[in-house]
Design a protein around this motif. Structure first.
Motif, PDB file in Angstrom:
ATOM      1  N   SER A 153      60.438  60.177  39.002  1.00  0.00           N
ATOM      2  CA  SER A 153      61.067  59.612  40.191  1.00  0.00           C
ATOM      3  C   SER A 153      60.144  58.564  40.810  1.00  0.00           C
ATOM      4  O   SER A 153      58.953  58.492  40.497  1.00  0.00           O
ATOM      5  N   GLU A 154      60.696  57.753  41.699  1.00  0.00           N
ATOM      6  CA  GLU A 154      59.896  56.728  42.377  1.00  0.00           C
ATOM      7  C   GLU A 154      58.798  57.369  43.222  1.00  0.00           C
ATOM      8  O   GLU A 154      57.680  56.863  43.298  1.00  0.00           O
ATOM      9  N   ASP A 155      59.115  58.508  43.834  1.00  0.00           N
ATOM     10  CA  ASP A 155      58.115  59.218  44.645  1.00  0.00           C
ATOM     11  C   ASP A 155      56.950  59.692  43.793  1.00  0.00           C
ATOM     12  O   ASP A 155      55.781  59.577  44.172  1.00  0.00           O
ATOM     13  N   GLU A 156      57.270  60.251  42.620  1.00  0.00           N
ATOM     14  CA  GLU A 156      56.217  60.730  41.719  1.00  0.00           C
ATOM     15  C   GLU A 156      55.323  59.574  41.292  1.00  0.00           C
ATOM     16  O   GLU A 156      54.100  59.702  41.241  1.00  0.00           O
ATOM     17  N   ALA A 157      55.949  58.437  40.972  1.00  0.00           N
ATOM     18  CA  ALA A 157      55.182  57.266  40.542  1.00  0.00           C
ATOM     19  C   ALA A 157      54.251  56.788  41.650  1.00  0.00           C
ATOM     20  O   ALA A 157      53.093  56.429  41.398  1.00  0.00           O
ATOM     21  N   THR A 158      54.745  56.797  42.892  1.00  0.00           N
ATOM     22  CA  THR A 158      53.933  56.372  44.032  1.00  0.00           C
ATOM     23  C   THR A 158      52.720  57.277  44.202  1.00  0.00           C
ATOM     24  O   THR A 158      51.595  56.815  44.427  1.00  0.00           O
ATOM     25  N   ILE A 159      52.947  58.577  44.079  1.00  0.00           N
ATOM     26  CA  ILE A 159      51.848  59.533  44.229  1.00  0.00           C
ATOM     27  C   ILE A 159      50.818  59.350  43.109  1.00  0.00           C
ATOM     28  O   ILE A 159      49.609  59.426  43.332  1.00  0.00           O
ATOM     29  N   LEU A 160      51.305  59.074  41.901  1.00  0.00           N
ATOM     30  CA  LEU A 160      50.395  58.855  40.781  1.00  0.00           C
ATOM     31  C   LEU A 160      49.553  57.596  40.999  1.00  0.00           C
ATOM     32  O   LEU A 160      48.407  57.522  40.554  1.00  0.00           O
ATOM     33  N   HIS A 161      50.119  56.603  41.687  1.00  0.00           N
ATOM     34  CA  HIS A 161      49.346  55.409  42.041  1.00  0.00           C
ATOM     35  C   HIS A 161      48.155  55.789  42.921  1.00  0.00           C
ATOM     36  O   HIS A 161      47.053  55.254  42.763  1.00  0.00           O
ATOM     37  N   ILE A 162      48.401  56.716  43.844  1.00  0.00           N
ATOM     38  CA  ILE A 162      47.333  57.177  44.737  1.00  0.00           C
ATOM     39  C   ILE A 162      46.241  57.871  43.920  1.00  0.00           C
ATOM     40  O   ILE A 162      45.044  57.686  44.167  1.00  0.00           O
ATOM     41  N   VAL A 163      46.669  58.661  42.940  1.00  0.00           N
ATOM     42  CA  VAL A 163      45.714  59.336  42.058  1.00  0.00           C
ATOM     43  C   VAL A 163      44.844  58.307  41.348  1.00  0.00           C
ATOM     44  O   VAL A 163      43.616  58.442  41.268  1.00  0.00           O
ATOM     45  N   GLY A 164      45.499  57.257  40.825  1.00  0.00           N
ATOM     46  CA  GLY A 164      44.768  56.210  40.120  1.00  0.00           C
ATOM     47  C   GLY A 164      43.713  55.565  40.994  1.00  0.00           C
ATOM     48  O   GLY A 164      42.579  55.316  40.547  1.00  0.00           O
ATOM     49  N   SER A 165      44.061  55.294  42.246  1.00  0.00           N
ATOM     50  CA  SER A 165      43.104  54.681  43.178  1.00  0.00           C
ATOM     51  C   SER A 165      41.909  55.604  43.418  1.00  0.00           C
ATOM     52  O   SER A 165      40.752  55.160  43.438  1.00  0.00           O
ATOM     53  N   SER A 166      42.182  56.897  43.599  1.00  0.00           N
ATOM     54  CA  SER A 166      41.110  57.868  43.856  1.00  0.00           C
ATOM     55  C   SER A 166      40.167  57.972  42.671  1.00  0.00           C
ATOM     56  O   SER A 166      38.941  57.963  42.822  1.00  0.00           O
ATOM     57  N   ILE A 167      40.749  58.072  41.475  1.00  0.00           N
ATOM     58  CA  ILE A 167      39.923  58.201  40.279  1.00  0.00           C
ATOM     59  C   ILE A 167      39.131  56.919  40.037  1.00  0.00           C
ATOM     60  O   ILE A 167      37.954  56.959  39.666  1.00  0.00           O
ATOM     61  N   GLY A 168      39.770  55.771  40.249  1.00  0.00           N
ATOM     62  CA  GLY A 168      39.076  54.491  40.074  1.00  0.00           C
ATOM     63  C   GLY A 168      37.870  54.379  40.980  1.00  0.00           C
ATOM     64  O   GLY A 168      36.775  53.979  40.555  1.00  0.00           O
ATOM     65  N   SER A 169      38.039  54.751  42.237  1.00  0.00           N
ATOM     66  CA  SER A 169      36.929  54.706  43.199  1.00  0.00           C
ATOM     67  C   SER A 169      35.813  55.674  42.790  1.00  0.00           C
ATOM     68  O   SER A 169      34.624  55.339  42.870  1.00  0.00           O
ATOM     69  N   ALA A 170      36.211  56.860  42.343  1.00  0.00           N
ATOM     70  CA  ALA A 170      35.216  57.873  41.953  1.00  0.00           C
ATOM     71  C   ALA A 170      34.419  57.421  40.737  1.00  0.00           C
ATOM     72  O   ALA A 170      33.199  57.611  40.682  1.00  0.00           O
TER      73      ALA A 170
END
Length: 199
Positions: A153-170
Protein backbone atom coordinates in the motif's frame (compact mmCIF):
# COMPACT_ATOMS: atom_id res chain seq x y z
CA UNK A 1 -7.72 -4.04 10.85
CA UNK A 2 -5.72 -2.10 8.23
CA UNK A 3 -5.54 0.93 10.53
CA UNK A 4 -4.39 -1.26 13.43
CA UNK A 5 -1.70 -2.84 11.25
CA UNK A 6 -0.54 0.56 10.09
CA UNK A 7 -0.29 1.91 13.64
CA UNK A 8 1.53 -1.22 14.80
CA UNK A 9 3.93 -0.95 11.85
CA UNK A 10 4.55 2.74 12.58
CA UNK A 11 5.30 1.97 16.24
CA UNK A 12 7.67 -0.81 15.19
CA UNK A 13 9.54 1.48 12.80
CA UNK A 14 9.71 4.26 15.40
CA UNK A 15 11.14 1.90 18.04
CA UNK A 16 13.69 0.46 15.62
CA UNK A 17 14.71 3.92 14.39
CA UNK A 18 15.19 5.29 17.90
CA UNK A 19 17.61 2.50 18.77
CA UNK A 20 19.89 3.65 15.93
CA UNK A 21 20.76 6.75 17.99
CA UNK A 22 24.19 6.39 19.60
CA UNK A 23 24.43 2.73 18.60
CA UNK A 24 27.97 1.43 19.29
CA UNK A 25 29.92 0.40 16.15
CA UNK A 26 30.42 -3.17 17.38
CA UNK A 27 26.63 -3.65 17.57
CA UNK A 28 25.86 -2.05 14.21
CA UNK A 29 25.72 -5.16 11.98
CA UNK A 30 23.74 -7.06 14.59
CA UNK A 31 21.20 -4.24 14.82
CA UNK A 32 20.82 -3.86 11.04
CA UNK A 33 20.11 -7.59 10.77
CA UNK A 34 17.57 -7.28 13.59
CA UNK A 35 15.82 -4.40 11.80
CA UNK A 36 15.66 -6.35 8.54
CA UNK A 37 14.26 -9.37 10.38
CA UNK A 38 11.58 -7.45 12.28
CA UNK A 39 10.40 -5.46 9.26
CA UNK A 40 10.56 -8.50 6.99
CA UNK A 41 8.40 -10.56 9.33
CA UNK A 42 5.87 -7.81 9.93
CA UNK A 43 5.61 -6.88 6.25
CA UNK A 44 5.26 -10.58 5.41
CA UNK A 45 8.04 -10.66 2.83
CA UNK A 46 10.51 -13.45 2.18
CA UNK A 47 13.75 -11.54 1.97
CA UNK A 48 14.96 -8.12 3.12
CA UNK A 49 18.42 -6.70 2.50
CA UNK A 50 20.75 -3.71 2.27
CA UNK A 51 22.97 -2.85 -0.70
CA UNK A 52 25.73 -0.25 -0.37
CA UNK A 53 27.31 1.57 -3.33
CA UNK A 54 31.03 1.91 -3.90
CA UNK A 55 31.09 4.95 -6.17
CA UNK A 56 34.85 4.84 -6.68
CA UNK A 57 34.70 1.34 -8.20
CA UNK A 58 31.18 1.81 -9.57
CA UNK A 59 30.00 -1.36 -7.82
CA UNK A 60 27.35 -2.34 -5.30
CA UNK A 61 27.42 -5.04 -2.63
CA UNK A 62 24.83 -6.79 -0.49
CA UNK A 63 26.01 -6.07 3.07
CA UNK A 64 23.10 -7.36 5.18
CA UNK A 65 20.31 -9.85 4.52
CA UNK A 66 17.43 -11.55 6.29
CA UNK A 67 15.56 -14.50 4.77
CA UNK A 68 12.33 -16.21 5.77
CA UNK A 69 12.75 -19.86 6.71
CA UNK A 70 13.14 -21.95 3.57
CA UNK A 71 14.16 -19.01 1.36
CA UNK A 72 17.60 -19.25 -0.27
CA UNK A 73 20.01 -16.46 0.79
CA UNK A 74 21.50 -14.44 -2.07
CA UNK A 75 24.07 -12.32 -0.24
CA UNK A 76 27.02 -14.49 -1.28
CA UNK A 77 26.16 -13.97 -4.98
CA UNK A 78 25.71 -10.21 -4.71
CA UNK A 79 29.16 -8.83 -4.00
CA UNK A 80 31.00 -6.17 -6.02
CA UNK A 81 28.40 -6.10 -8.78
CA UNK A 82 29.07 -3.50 -11.50
CA UNK A 83 26.60 -0.62 -11.87
CA UNK A 84 26.08 -1.78 -15.46
CA UNK A 85 23.98 -4.70 -14.15
CA UNK A 86 21.18 -2.35 -13.04
CA UNK A 87 20.72 0.13 -15.95
CA UNK A 88 16.96 0.51 -15.34
CA UNK A 89 17.06 0.70 -11.55
CA UNK A 90 20.12 2.91 -11.07
CA UNK A 91 18.72 6.16 -12.60
CA UNK A 92 15.55 5.79 -10.51
CA UNK A 93 17.54 5.30 -7.33
CA UNK A 94 19.75 8.26 -8.19
CA UNK A 95 16.59 10.35 -8.45
CA UNK A 96 15.68 9.06 -4.98
CA UNK A 97 12.68 7.20 -6.42
CA UNK A 98 11.27 4.11 -4.77
CA UNK A 99 11.20 1.10 -7.10
CA UNK A 100 8.03 -0.98 -6.84
CA UNK A 101 7.52 -4.05 -9.03
CA UNK A 102 4.31 -5.94 -8.15
CA UNK A 103 4.92 -8.56 -10.85
CA UNK A 104 8.50 -9.29 -11.94
CA UNK A 105 7.33 -11.61 -14.70
CA UNK A 106 5.38 -8.73 -16.21
CA UNK A 107 8.49 -6.58 -16.72
CA UNK A 108 9.63 -5.84 -20.26
CA UNK A 109 13.11 -7.36 -20.65
CA UNK A 110 14.12 -4.75 -23.22
CA UNK A 111 13.27 -1.88 -20.85
CA UNK A 112 14.40 -3.68 -17.69
CA UNK A 113 17.41 -5.98 -18.35
CA UNK A 114 17.45 -6.70 -14.60
CA UNK A 115 14.41 -8.96 -15.09
CA UNK A 116 16.52 -12.07 -15.70
CA UNK A 117 18.55 -11.44 -12.53
CA UNK A 118 15.37 -11.05 -10.45
CA UNK A 119 13.84 -14.20 -11.94
CA UNK A 120 17.03 -16.16 -11.22
CA UNK A 121 16.43 -15.32 -7.53
CA UNK A 122 12.78 -16.48 -7.79
CA UNK A 123 11.50 -12.97 -6.96
CA UNK A 124 7.78 -12.47 -7.65
CA UNK A 125 7.44 -8.90 -6.34
CA UNK A 126 9.83 -6.37 -4.86
CA UNK A 127 10.18 -2.92 -3.44
CA UNK A 128 13.45 -0.96 -3.18
CA UNK A 129 13.88 2.20 -1.13
CA UNK A 130 16.92 4.45 -1.73
CA UNK A 131 19.26 4.97 1.22
CA UNK A 132 19.93 8.70 1.26
CA UNK A 133 21.91 10.86 3.62
CA UNK A 134 22.58 14.59 3.28
CA UNK A 135 21.30 14.53 -0.28
CA UNK A 136 23.61 11.69 -1.34
CA UNK A 137 22.57 8.19 -2.46
CA UNK A 138 24.57 5.55 -0.57
CA UNK A 139 22.60 2.42 -1.50
CA UNK A 140 19.15 0.91 -1.07
CA UNK A 141 17.10 -1.34 1.18
CA UNK A 142 15.01 -3.99 -0.57
CA UNK A 143 12.14 -6.32 0.19
CA UNK A 144 11.39 -9.40 -1.93
CA UNK A 145 8.32 -11.59 -2.08
CA UNK A 146 9.37 -15.00 -3.39
CA UNK A 147 6.53 -17.40 -2.60
CA UNK A 148 3.76 -15.18 -4.03
CA UNK A 149 3.11 -11.82 -5.64
CA UNK A 150 2.66 -9.00 -3.15
CA UNK A 151 0.97 -5.60 -3.27
CA UNK A 152 2.30 -2.84 -1.02
CA UNK A 153 0.00 0.00 0.00
CA UNK A 154 1.02 3.65 -0.31
CA UNK A 155 1.17 3.90 3.49
CA UNK A 156 3.52 0.92 3.72
CA UNK A 157 5.77 2.43 1.05
CA UNK A 158 5.88 5.75 2.91
CA UNK A 159 6.86 4.04 6.15
CA UNK A 160 9.57 2.07 4.35
CA UNK A 161 10.96 5.38 3.07
CA UNK A 162 11.35 6.45 6.70
CA UNK A 163 13.20 3.20 7.41
CA UNK A 164 15.54 3.91 4.51
CA UNK A 165 16.35 7.37 5.86
CA UNK A 166 17.07 5.99 9.35
CA UNK A 167 19.32 3.23 8.08
CA UNK A 168 21.12 5.60 5.69
CA UNK A 169 21.88 8.02 8.52
CA UNK A 170 23.04 5.19 10.79
CA UNK A 171 25.37 3.74 8.15
CA UNK A 172 27.10 7.09 7.57
CA UNK A 173 27.32 7.69 11.33
CA UNK A 174 29.02 4.33 11.88
CA UNK A 175 31.36 4.85 8.91
CA UNK A 176 32.36 8.25 10.31
CA UNK A 177 32.97 6.75 13.77
CA UNK A 178 35.10 3.96 12.26
CA UNK A 179 37.13 6.45 10.21
CA UNK A 180 37.81 8.54 13.32
CA UNK A 181 38.88 5.40 15.22
CA UNK A 182 41.24 4.39 12.39
CA UNK A 183 42.71 7.88 12.25
CA UNK A 184 43.24 7.92 16.01
CA UNK A 185 44.91 4.49 15.86
CA UNK A 186 47.19 5.67 13.03
CA UNK A 187 48.23 8.82 14.93
CA UNK A 188 48.92 6.82 18.10
CA UNK A 189 51.16 4.39 16.20
CA UNK A 190 52.91 7.29 14.46
CA UNK A 191 53.54 8.92 17.84
CA UNK A 192 54.96 5.65 19.21
CA UNK A 193 57.34 5.35 16.25
CA UNK A 194 58.42 8.99 16.56
CA UNK A 195 59.02 8.66 20.33
CA UNK A 196 60.97 5.43 19.79
CA UNK A 197 63.14 7.07 17.11
CA UNK A 198 63.93 10.04 19.33
CA UNK A 199 64.90 7.76 22.20
Amino acid sequence: IELQNRLTFERLITDLSITFINIPPHDFNKHINHVLSEIGKFAQVDRSYVFIFNKRDRTLSNTHEWCHQGITPQIQHNQNLPFDLIPWMLPKLRNFEMIYVPDVNGLDSEICPEKSILQAQDIQSLIMVPLVNSGALIGFIGFDSVRRKKVWSEDEATILHIVGSSIGSAILQIQHTQELAQQKNYLEKLNEITTSSLN
